[in-house]
Design an enzyme around this catalytic site. Structure first.
Site, PDB file in Angstrom:
ATOM      1  N   LYS A 128     102.428  13.941   5.289  1.00 16.27           N
ATOM      2  CA  LYS A 128     101.453  13.333   6.206  1.00 16.27           C
ATOM      3  C   LYS A 128     100.361  12.713   5.348  1.00 16.27           C
ATOM      4  CE  LYS A 128     100.553  12.843  10.602  1.00 16.27           C
ATOM      5  NZ  LYS A 128     101.430  12.684  11.774  1.00 16.27           N
ATOM      6  N   ASP A 168     100.289   6.983  13.041  1.00 14.79           N
ATOM      7  CA  ASP A 168      99.722   8.133  13.770  1.00 14.79           C
ATOM      8  C   ASP A 168      98.440   7.575  14.394  1.00 14.79           C
ATOM      9  OD1 ASP A 168      99.998  11.298  14.015  1.00 14.79           O
ATOM     10  OD2 ASP A 168      97.887  10.921  13.683  1.00 14.79           O
TER      11      ASP A 168
HETATM   12  P1  NDP Z   1      96.559   6.194  18.983  1.00 15.17           P
HETATM   13  O1  NDP Z   1      95.590   5.894  17.922  1.00 15.17           O
HETATM   14  O2  NDP Z   1      97.492   5.156  19.460  1.00 15.17           O
HETATM   15  O3  NDP Z   1      95.808   6.795  20.270  1.00 15.17           O
HETATM   16  C1  NDP Z   1      95.022   7.936  20.182  1.00 15.17           C
HETATM   17  C2  NDP Z   1      94.422   8.200  21.548  1.00 15.17           C
HETATM   18  O4  NDP Z   1      93.775   9.477  21.542  1.00 15.17           O
HETATM   19  C3  NDP Z   1      93.356   7.185  21.910  1.00 15.17           C
HETATM   20  O5  NDP Z   1      93.304   7.050  23.301  1.00 15.17           O
HETATM   21  C4  NDP Z   1      92.083   7.866  21.389  1.00 15.17           C
HETATM   22  O6  NDP Z   1      90.897   7.432  22.010  1.00 15.17           O
HETATM   23  C5  NDP Z   1      92.364   9.301  21.729  1.00 15.17           C
HETATM   24  N1  NDP Z   1      91.627  10.174  20.810  1.00 15.17           N
HETATM   25  C6  NDP Z   1      91.698  10.185  19.446  1.00 15.17           C
HETATM   26  N2  NDP Z   1      90.845  11.088  18.941  1.00 15.17           N
HETATM   27  C7  NDP Z   1      90.247  11.655  20.003  1.00 15.17           C
HETATM   28  C8  NDP Z   1      89.278  12.668  20.148  1.00 15.17           C
HETATM   29  N3  NDP Z   1      88.733  13.276  19.063  1.00 15.17           N
HETATM   30  N4  NDP Z   1      88.897  13.018  21.405  1.00 15.17           N
HETATM   31  C9  NDP Z   1      89.455  12.410  22.498  1.00 15.17           C
HETATM   32  N5  NDP Z   1      90.368  11.437  22.415  1.00 15.17           N
HETATM   33  C10 NDP Z   1      90.757  11.075  21.196  1.00 15.17           C
HETATM   34  O7  NDP Z   1      97.380   7.476  18.440  1.00 15.17           O
HETATM   35  P2  NDP Z   1      98.782   8.033  18.903  1.00 15.17           P
HETATM   36  O8  NDP Z   1      98.974   7.821  20.358  1.00 15.17           O
HETATM   37  O9  NDP Z   1      99.795   7.560  17.955  1.00 15.17           O
HETATM   38  O10 NDP Z   1      98.597   9.609  18.625  1.00 15.17           O
HETATM   39  C11 NDP Z   1      98.102  10.501  19.599  1.00 15.17           C
HETATM   40  C12 NDP Z   1      98.503  11.921  19.216  1.00 15.17           C
HETATM   41  O11 NDP Z   1      99.933  12.000  19.150  1.00 15.17           O
HETATM   42  C13 NDP Z   1      98.009  12.410  17.860  1.00 15.17           C
HETATM   43  O12 NDP Z   1      97.751  13.790  17.919  1.00 15.17           O
HETATM   44  C14 NDP Z   1      99.202  12.165  16.946  1.00 15.17           C
HETATM   45  O13 NDP Z   1      99.168  12.999  15.817  1.00 15.17           O
HETATM   46  C15 NDP Z   1     100.332  12.522  17.885  1.00 15.17           C
HETATM   47  N6  NDP Z   1     101.639  11.979  17.520  1.00 15.17           N
HETATM   48  C16 NDP Z   1     101.843  10.629  17.377  1.00 15.17           C
HETATM   49  C17 NDP Z   1     103.094  10.151  17.069  1.00 15.17           C
HETATM   50  C18 NDP Z   1     103.384   8.693  17.011  1.00 15.17           C
HETATM   51  O14 NDP Z   1     104.581   8.353  16.904  1.00 15.17           O
HETATM   52  N7  NDP Z   1     102.422   7.806  17.107  1.00 15.17           N
HETATM   53  C19 NDP Z   1     104.220  11.076  16.794  1.00 15.17           C
HETATM   54  C20 NDP Z   1     103.917  12.464  17.040  1.00 15.17           C
HETATM   55  C21 NDP Z   1     102.672  12.877  17.368  1.00 15.17           C
HETATM   56  P3  NDP Z   1      89.922   6.387  21.244  1.00 15.17           P
HETATM   57  O15 NDP Z   1      90.605   5.064  21.371  1.00 15.17           O
HETATM   58  O16 NDP Z   1      88.638   6.492  21.962  1.00 15.17           O
HETATM   59  O17 NDP Z   1      89.848   6.878  19.831  1.00 15.17           O
END
Ligand code: NDP
Length: 447
Positions: A128, A168
């Site tokens: 990671k 991510d």
């Molecule tokens: P994105 O950057 O596309 O989206 C993240 C989302 O979560 C946004 O809506 C963001 O809001 C919100 N967010 C981030 N940090 C916070 C916080 N501290 N409090 C509240 N909301 C928050 O990321 P992903 O969708 O790719 O990832 C989301 C989760 O899924 C993560 O935990 C990641 O590790 C996990 N994941 C992702 C994978 C992937 O293929 N992308 C695979 C497996 C797991 P804002 O825009 O306001 O920051």
């Protein structure tokens, strides 16, 4: 906290060495405590110090990333890559760009990734990486400058048979494109060194949708097996509005559910009529705006500026898809009180340890992240296969493979949990099922 003296000793030593790494210790505690029944049956684990080796990353790389912003000023960020475990394949795992990124976050994600990748049954070790760079409010040119500077350091540590990063939080298709372009310039090689690539340069169909779709395939299999239920007619709450949340919303809706709430880090929207995903996508994917703007298009929706309160909304199925520790014990109690049937994790470690134990105790269909969100990395694995064969599979081919992998992951975790006496404890089931393969490989490969 632990039954086994050996496991307790491993955890205590880890705490001493990593005293300030709260998230890493949280992930390690969860994993180690659920491995106890397996460790007790396999004395060779203690003899060969497998657990001590398992919780210690093979390599943690930290580097300076300096770049120039639009005002001509130099900015300095910190970059990381943890190459956690390569027992069963090249390191594989995403890159996160978010101001909260530090060594603890990267190590917790890396450790989880080792077991997740093993569960997919593909040949991928765990890694990671990321940076404390904040992409919010940056111009396209600044994003490109940062990605190029980041890759100028990272390239020497990665390769298609060594370590293959992906996206991510904060790293989507645009960032992967800039990172790939820079790698190619430096190495003069067109190879599958990153996944999540664009379709015109080696990306796989379904990779963008994979984590959200896979989450729903997992949840559907779990609901069927444990409650003889499905998404049909259910009310769903999804946190986040990024890549995982958007495609979880799309698939849950396709499976007959109504998604009534989504969020970002500023707040959540509630739409009793069902979230209009076209509006969310326009805001998030096209304009890179805030979820609050949903009200401009759908005035009857409600906005609340405390994002974590999304878990106080009644729902049948909860899909946390934002970030770590967003569901604590109080939220878990409210969800259970409201009669939630299933909580399946799209984000990594979105439930605190107390919250996940509460769900299991109350026989909620609890899909732990490392199993439920493995669809993203599984499809990355399929992208790697297509890259090595220089071919590309159709959407339905990849989607079918993803579905089969998710159902297999569920069955694997479920059968292991059932053998140990509690079919609802998919957390222990997933940890042991994932660990078994890594442990066997480590034992065979010597120290
Ligand atoms: P994105 O950057 O596309 O989206 C993240 C989302 O979560 C946004 O809506 C963001 O809001 C919100 N967010 C981030 N940090 C916070 C916080 N501290 N409090 C509240 N909301 C928050 O990321 P992903 O969708 O790719 O990832 C989301 C989760 O899924 C993560 O935990 C990641 O590790 C996990 N994941 C992702 C994978 C992937 O293929 N992308 C695979 C497996 C797991 P804002 O825009 O306001 O920051």
């Amino acid at each position: 906290m632990f039954h086994s003296e050996y496991v307790e000793k491993v955890y205590r030593n880890l705490c001493e060495k990593n005293a300030h790494e709260v998230e890493f210790l949280q992930a390690a505690e969860e994993i180690l405590s659920s491995l106890e029944p397996y460790v007790e049956k396999h004395p060779e684990i203690e003899k060969e110090k497998i657990l001590e080796r398992f919780v210690e990353p093979e390599r943690l790389i930290q580097f300076r990333v300096s770049w120039v912003d639009d005002r001509g000023e130099v900015q300095v960020n910190r970059g990381y890559r943890v190459q956690f475990n390569s027992a069963i394949g090249p390191y594989k795992g995403g890159l996160r760009f978010h101001p909260t990124v530090n060594a603890s976050i990267i190590k917790f994600l890396g450790l989880e990734q080792v077991l997740k990748n093993s569960l997919t049954s593909l040949s991928m070790g765990g890694g990671k990486g990321g940076s404390d760079f904040d992409p919010k409010g940056k111009s396209d040119r600044e994003i490109m400058a940062f990605c190029q500077a980041f890759m100028t350091e990272l390239y020497r540590h990665i390769g298609p048979d060594t370590d293959v990063p992906a996206g991510d939080i904060g790293v989507g298709g645009r960032e992967i494109g800039y990172l790939y372009g820079q790698y190619k310039k430096i190495r003069n090689e067109f190879v599958g060194v990153l996944t999540g690539k664009g379709l015109t340069y080696g990306g796989s169909l379904v990779r963008t949708e994979a984590t959200g779709y896979g989450l729903c395939y997992f949840a559907e299999a779990a609901l069927k097996q444990l409650k003889n239920e499905s998404f049909q007619g259910k009310t769903v709450v999804i946190s986040g509005s990024g890549n995982v949340a958007i495609y979880a919303c799309a698939k849950a809706t396709e499976l007959g559910a109504k998604v009534v709430a989504m969020s970002d880090s500023n707040g959540y929207i509630y739409d009793a009529e069902g979230i209009r995903l076209d509006v969310v996508r326009q805001i998030k994917e096209v304009r890179r705006g805030r979820i609050k703007e949903y009200l401009n298009e759908v005035p009857q929706a409600v906005y609340c500026d405390r994002s974590q309160e999304i878990w106080t909304l009644p729902c049948d199925i909860a899909l946390p898809c934002a970030t770590q520790n967003e569901i604590d014990l109080d939220h878990a109690k409210i969800l259970v009180e409201h009669g939630v049937l299933a909580v399946c994790e799209g984000a990594n470690m979105p439930s605190t340890l107390e919250a996940s134990r509460y769900f299991i105790e109350h026989r909620i269909v609890y899909g732990p992240a490392k199993a439920a969100n493995a669809g993203g990395v599984a499809t990355s694995g399929l992208e790697m296969s297509q890259n090595s064969q220089r071919c590309s599979w159709s959407f339905s081919e990849v989607d079918q493979k993803l579905k089969e992998i998710m159902v297999r992951i569920f069955n694997n975790a479920y059968e292991t949990a059932k053998e140990l006496g509690n079919p609802y404890d998919l957390l222990t089931g997933a940890n042991i099922a994932g660990f078994e393969k890594v442990c066997t490989a480590m034992l065979s490969q010597g120290v």
